[in-house]
Design an enzyme around this catalytic site. Structure first.
Site, mmCIF file in Angstrom:
data_model
loop_
_atom_site.group_PDB
_atom_site.id
_atom_site.type_symbol
_atom_site.label_atom_id
_atom_site.label_comp_id
_atom_site.label_asym_id
_atom_site.label_seq_id
_atom_site.Cartn_x
_atom_site.Cartn_y
_atom_site.Cartn_z
ATOM 1 N N HIS A 225 -1.821 1.190 6.769
ATOM 2 C CA HIS A 225 -2.260 1.411 5.392
ATOM 3 C C HIS A 225 -1.891 2.822 4.951
ATOM 4 C CE1 HIS A 225 -4.354 0.339 1.816
ATOM 5 N NE2 HIS A 225 -5.404 1.125 1.987
ATOM 6 N N ASP B 200 -7.973 5.243 -3.224
ATOM 7 C CA ASP B 200 -7.156 4.150 -2.692
ATOM 8 C C ASP B 200 -6.903 3.169 -3.833
ATOM 9 O OD1 ASP B 200 -5.991 1.974 -1.480
ATOM 10 O OD2 ASP B 200 -7.278 2.008 0.291
ATOM 11 N N CYS C 89 0.820 -1.217 0.000
ATOM 12 C CA CYS C 89 0.000 0.000 0.000
ATOM 13 C C CYS C 89 0.851 1.264 0.000
ATOM 14 C CB CYS C 89 -0.958 -0.001 1.190
ATOM 15 S SG CYS C 89 -0.153 -0.146 2.800
#
Length: 640
Positions: free
Chosen positions: A246, A261, A204
């Protein structure tokens, strides 16, 4: 072209300002991040950006550049361009005490109201159909050796900042794979943009860093936002502390910050195999902040873009609606907490959807111990855990696709199970008639509720049937094995004036599933399950026999009045009364043959002695010119 060169310049991270007779401006690339070690030489990349910026401005404005003066300012990487402050891009940036530029922090005009107002899944008006050509193009752009070249290719079909962001988002979501091993080992080298382009894998942090870098090369302001997430491995009700797990991005478009995202937009990790699968998810592109907060909690509350912002405790306690919840058209669910305590051994969940939707559920991995009924816009589920303790409840929705997707997950805390509620294992979902049964050809049912109570072990259910549809029904209980034939013998099906009636007799007290199937008569294939009723009887004296067995020549419009029991007493004269259509003669055959006569009311009537026989048949002659009789009903005779 005139170049104003600074002797201290070490790169051409520059701002392109184009002066035309009409004072139109085209923006090139600006980056305040370190250079990519694997990227092409900076001077070459900078000049390429100049050319790209000119072509883009010319394409947007339709201008002929002949006779136009261009000024290119080359400056040290962290210095503020002299011309920069004069133009609109400066409004997006702030300057720190050292003169370095940084994106503007979110403020009041960036925030959205909480809770969600149901207006849109996005934070700005979007017509996704307008992206179809761009999405196809961006997804097919091949991997390049350097980011500048890649961004340059992507910009060929992008004509606005929104389209630039969209092209970058689509490319990353279709080309970059989540690297589970690198994420676990926290290999920082694997997160650098050049390494990502080589391996096409990252975690991520790498997704967010790559997205930010590509946006900045293209001249769009972007930030990486770290925080907590309800992603892979999340358990309902868990607490968050320590390191952030994250990272995602905020992009500045049309005067406001928006959230994306690309990690979760690209695919998912299978919890059983820990393997990544590409599965594009539109939900995480410019997601409405009131929905984004359900599974993303930023380190800085300002990046929630919400008014009022949520606390970490609220984030932990709030119900987690998976992205598919909204992708499938769900609007809300009750209860709004992820942990449910049963009341008298029962828990109830309701979902509201924007359109009729099919649902299913699993309790501890099995479709048991619950009653799920469909509503016009949603569903209601009553769950009865079989034991005390903690249970996992998953709810799935079908939506417009052919696949059921998990949309909600609850943890049930059951202090005491209700042992009086024992649902048949064969009770499938949904229970009770609904919009779906009407869609399948079953209309105007006599019983609209999913549960039928009977005191004497008998009931009658009727409904309209669309022309050309055949109906099949079977009865299922948990006490002792029943053959498929026996499951249907406790139901006798009648047809009257475009309505079908199901007469049901229970073999004993208890709970039974009355399952209803349909198929089109003219089409091959099996019957399709539509819905079932739950039939309940507490009378322990109930002990009804099966109905008579019917054969293929039993007409759909025939009617049996007596005898309804499929088992006849021995050594008795038993009366018969039936309504038969399209027959010339009818008789009952036991030890002897007993003819039936047609009454003025249209019923075939007569009687038959059961003496000396173990089976009795009803037979008909359909054509008076023929001598062949067909079997239509069969009865058993009790042993003496």
């Amino acid at each position: 072209m005139e170049l104003k060169k600074d002797s201290n310049a070490v790169s051409i991270d520059m701002l392109l300002i184009v002066h035309s007779e009409k004072r139109r401006v085209a923006q090139g690339a600006h980056s305040d991040r370190p250079a990519d070690p694997g990227a092409p030489p900076q001077r070459r990349g900078g000049l390429q950006c100049v050319e790209n910026g000119i072509r883009r401005w010319q394409k947007l404005e339709g201008n002929d550049l002949r006779g136009t003066q261009l000024t290119v300012e080359v400056h040290p990487r962290d210095a503020m361009p002299q011309l920069f402050k004069k133009f609109s891009l400066a409004k997006r940036l702030q300057v720190d005490k050292n003169g370095n530029t940084r994106p503007r922090q979110p403020g009041g005009k960036d925030t959205h109201a909480y809770p969600w107002d149901r207006s849109s899944l996005k934070s700005m008006p979007l017509d996704l159909q307008q992206f179809e050509k761009l999405d196809t193009y961006a997804s097919q752009v091949t991997v390049k050796s350097g980011l500048e070249e890649l961004v340059s290719d992507l910009l060929q079909e992008a004509h606005s900042d929104l389209e630039i962001v969209r092209a970058i988002w689509i490319w990353i979501c279709h080309h970059i794979e989540y690297d589970i091993e690198a994420a676990q080992e926290k290999d920082r080298q694997a997160f650098k943009p050049t390494a990502i382009l080589q391996t096409q894998k990252t975690n991520c942090d790498g997704y967010a860093g790559l997205f930010e870098r590509m946006c900045r090369i293209a001249g769009v302001q972007c930030m990486t936002v770290p925080g907590y997430s309800k992603g892979f491995g999340y358990q309902p009700g868990q607490s968050f502390s320590g390191e952030f797990d994250h990272a995602w991005n905020a992009v500045f478009l049309e005067g406001r910050w928006h959230l994306v995202d690309s990690t979760w937009g690209s695919g998912l990790v299978d919890s059983s195999t820990s393997k990544f699968t590409f599965l594009y998810n539109e939900f995480y592109f410019l997601t409405h902040p009131a929905l984004f907060i359900e599974d993303h909690f930023p380190d800085n509350k300002n990046w929630q873009l919400l008014k009022p912002p949520q606390s970490l405790r609220q984030f932990e306690n709030n119900m987690y609606h998976k992205s598919e919840f909204y992708n499938k058209g769900m609007l809300s669910a009750q209860p709004q907490t992820s942990i449910i305590k049963t009341v008298n051994g029962k828990a109830t969940v309701t979902i509201e959807s924007c359109a009729p939707t099919l649902f299913m559920f699993m309790l501890n991995g099995k479709q048991e111990h619950g009653l799920l009924s469909l509503r016009k816009n949603g569903m209601k589920l009553d769950v009865y855990p079989p034991t005390a303790g903690t249970h996992k409840l998953q709810i799935f929705a079908k939506g417009n696709s052919e696949i059921y997707s998990s949309v909600l997950e609850y943890t049930l805390k059951c202090h005491c199970a209700d042992m009086d509620v024992r649902l048949p294992a064969e009770l499938h979902q949904p229970v009770g008639p609904s919009w779906f049964s009407e869609q399948m050809g079953i209309t105007k049912p006599s019983h609209s509720e999913p549960v039928i109570y009977t005191s004497d072990g008998r009931c009658s259910v009727s409904f309209g049937v669309v022309e050309g549809i055949s109906v099949l029904a079977s009865l299922h209980g948990d006490d002792g094995p029943m053959t498929e034939e026996t499951q249907r013998r406790y139901i006798f099906q009648l047809h009257r004036e475009k309505r079908t009636e199901l007469k049901v007799q229970l073999p004993h007290a208890g709970k039974f599933a009355l399952k209803i199937f349909v198929k089109k008569r003219q089409e091959p294939g099996n019957y399709l399950f539509v819905f079932n009723y739950l039939i309940c009887c507490t009378n322990t004296k109930v002990n009804w026999p099966v109905f008579p067995e019917s054969f293929g020549n039993w007409g759909v419009d025939n009617e049996l009045l007596e005898p309804l029991s499929g088992v006849l007493p021995a050594n008795r004269n038993v009366p018969f009364k039936l309504k038969l259509h399209g027959v010339a003669k009818a008789l009952v055959k036991g030890q002897d043959t007993w003819p039936l006569t047609l009454s003025p009311e249209g019923y075939w009537e007569g009687s038959c002695s059961t003496a000396g026989c173990r089976e009795v048949y009803v037979m008909v002659l359909e054509n008076a010119n023929h001598s062949f009789y067909s079997y239509i009903l069969k009865y058993q005779v009790n042993a003496q």
